[in-house]
Design a protein around this motif. Structure first.
Motif, mmCIF file in Angstrom:
data_model
loop_
_atom_site.group_PDB
_atom_site.id
_atom_site.type_symbol
_atom_site.label_atom_id
_atom_site.label_comp_id
_atom_site.label_asym_id
_atom_site.label_seq_id
_atom_site.Cartn_x
_atom_site.Cartn_y
_atom_site.Cartn_z
ATOM 1 N N ALA A 1 25.774 40.869 51.906
ATOM 2 C CA ALA A 1 26.734 41.273 50.866
ATOM 3 C C ALA A 1 27.824 40.217 50.702
ATOM 4 N N ALA A 2 28.303 39.677 51.819
ATOM 5 C CA ALA A 2 29.344 38.639 51.753
ATOM 6 C C ALA A 2 28.810 37.386 51.070
ATOM 7 N N LEU A 3 27.609 36.979 51.418
ATOM 8 C CA LEU A 3 27.014 35.802 50.779
ATOM 9 C C LEU A 3 26.772 36.035 49.300
ATOM 10 N N ALA A 4 26.314 37.230 48.950
ATOM 11 C CA ALA A 4 26.099 37.557 47.538
ATOM 12 C C ALA A 4 27.428 37.486 46.775
ATOM 13 N N TRP A 5 28.495 37.995 47.379
ATOM 14 C CA TRP A 5 29.812 37.946 46.748
ATOM 15 C C TRP A 5 30.255 36.496 46.526
ATOM 16 N N ILE A 6 30.094 35.667 47.551
ATOM 17 C CA ILE A 6 30.507 34.264 47.456
ATOM 18 C C ILE A 6 29.748 33.554 46.330
ATOM 19 N N VAL A 7 28.450 33.790 46.264
ATOM 20 C CA VAL A 7 27.652 33.167 45.198
ATOM 21 C C VAL A 7 28.130 33.659 43.835
ATOM 22 N N PHE A 8 28.308 34.969 43.705
ATOM 23 C CA PHE A 8 28.733 35.557 42.437
ATOM 24 C C PHE A 8 30.091 35.023 41.990
ATOM 25 N N VAL A 9 31.087 35.063 42.878
ATOM 26 C CA VAL A 9 32.440 34.670 42.477
ATOM 27 C C VAL A 9 32.510 33.174 42.175
ATOM 28 N N ASN A 10 31.729 32.360 42.872
ATOM 29 C CA ASN A 10 31.734 30.930 42.579
ATOM 30 C C ASN A 10 31.058 30.618 41.253
ATOM 31 N N LEU A 11 29.967 31.292 40.956
ATOM 32 C CA LEU A 11 29.332 31.113 39.639
ATOM 33 C C LEU A 11 30.260 31.574 38.522
ATOM 34 N N ARG B 1 43.288 29.905 25.374
ATOM 35 C CA ARG B 1 42.814 29.453 26.679
ATOM 36 C C ARG B 1 42.678 30.593 27.682
ATOM 37 N N VAL B 2 41.900 30.332 28.713
ATOM 38 C CA VAL B 2 41.822 31.235 29.861
ATOM 39 C C VAL B 2 43.107 31.020 30.660
ATOM 40 N N PRO B 3 43.832 32.084 30.971
ATOM 41 C CA PRO B 3 45.085 31.899 31.724
ATOM 42 C C PRO B 3 44.843 31.238 33.082
ATOM 43 N N GLU B 4 45.731 30.336 33.449
ATOM 44 C CA GLU B 4 45.617 29.673 34.749
ATOM 45 C C GLU B 4 45.642 30.684 35.882
ATOM 46 N N ALA B 5 46.414 31.746 35.717
ATOM 47 C CA ALA B 5 46.478 32.785 36.757
ATOM 48 C C ALA B 5 45.095 33.392 37.003
ATOM 49 N N ASP B 6 44.314 33.568 35.952
ATOM 50 C CA ASP B 6 42.957 34.109 36.109
ATOM 51 C C ASP B 6 42.083 33.151 36.918
ATOM 52 N N LEU B 7 42.187 31.862 36.627
ATOM 53 C CA LEU B 7 41.403 30.869 37.353
ATOM 54 C C LEU B 7 41.824 30.814 38.822
ATOM 55 N N LEU B 8 43.106 30.910 39.083
ATOM 56 C CA LEU B 8 43.584 30.889 40.458
ATOM 57 C C LEU B 8 43.186 32.163 41.210
ATOM 58 N N TRP B 9 43.177 33.301 40.529
ATOM 59 C CA TRP B 9 42.734 34.541 41.174
ATOM 60 C C TRP B 9 41.271 34.447 41.573
ATOM 61 N N LEU B 10 40.452 33.861 40.714
ATOM 62 C CA LEU B 10 39.043 33.680 41.064
ATOM 63 C C LEU B 10 38.910 32.799 42.297
ATOM 64 N N ALA B 11 39.698 31.748 42.369
ATOM 65 C CA ALA B 11 39.678 30.881 43.549
ATOM 66 C C ALA B 11 40.115 31.658 44.786
ATOM 67 N N LEU B 12 41.153 32.452 44.646
ATOM 68 C CA LEU B 12 41.665 33.243 45.761
ATOM 69 C C LEU B 12 40.640 34.263 46.247
ATOM 70 N N LEU B 13 39.845 34.786 45.344
ATOM 71 C CA LEU B 13 38.820 35.778 45.700
ATOM 72 C C LEU B 13 37.584 35.154 46.344
#
Length: 90
Positions: A4-14, A33-45
């Motif tokens: 599940a953790a690996l699946a999450w990592i693959v999903f969030v990175n894609l 534009r896509v808000p920078e906060a959204d891009l940073l949240w994806l990185a944080l996740l």
């Protein structure tokens, strides 16, 4: 749990790579534009590897400050957490 953790990592990175691509295309088109906060949240996740790959692949947000600093900080915290988990968690 590991699967599940690996699946999450693959999903969030894609998802992160796709959002960076979308933001780059919107920037070229002059669209909203896509808000920078959204891009940073994806990185944080967990999408920081995807964020760094997308920055290089699309040559997007490579010099933008403070975005670059925040992204590096997120990645450093995640790397420290991963190292700590491997060293202490074993």
């Amino acid at each position: 749990m590991l699967i599940a953790a690996l699946a999450w990592i693959v999903f969030v990175n894609l998802w992160t790579v796709l959002r960076f691509r979308q933001d780059k295309r919107r920037a070229i088109a002059g669209a909203r534009r896509v808000p920078e906060a959204d891009l940073l949240w994806l990185a944080l996740l967990g999408g920081s590897p995807g964020a760094f790959a997308a920055r290089r692949l699309f040559r997007h947000k490579t010099r933008k400050q403070p975005f670059s600093t925040y992204l590096m900080l997120i990645a450093a915290i995640q790397a420290g957490a991963a190292i700590g988990w491997f060293v202490i968690g074993r």
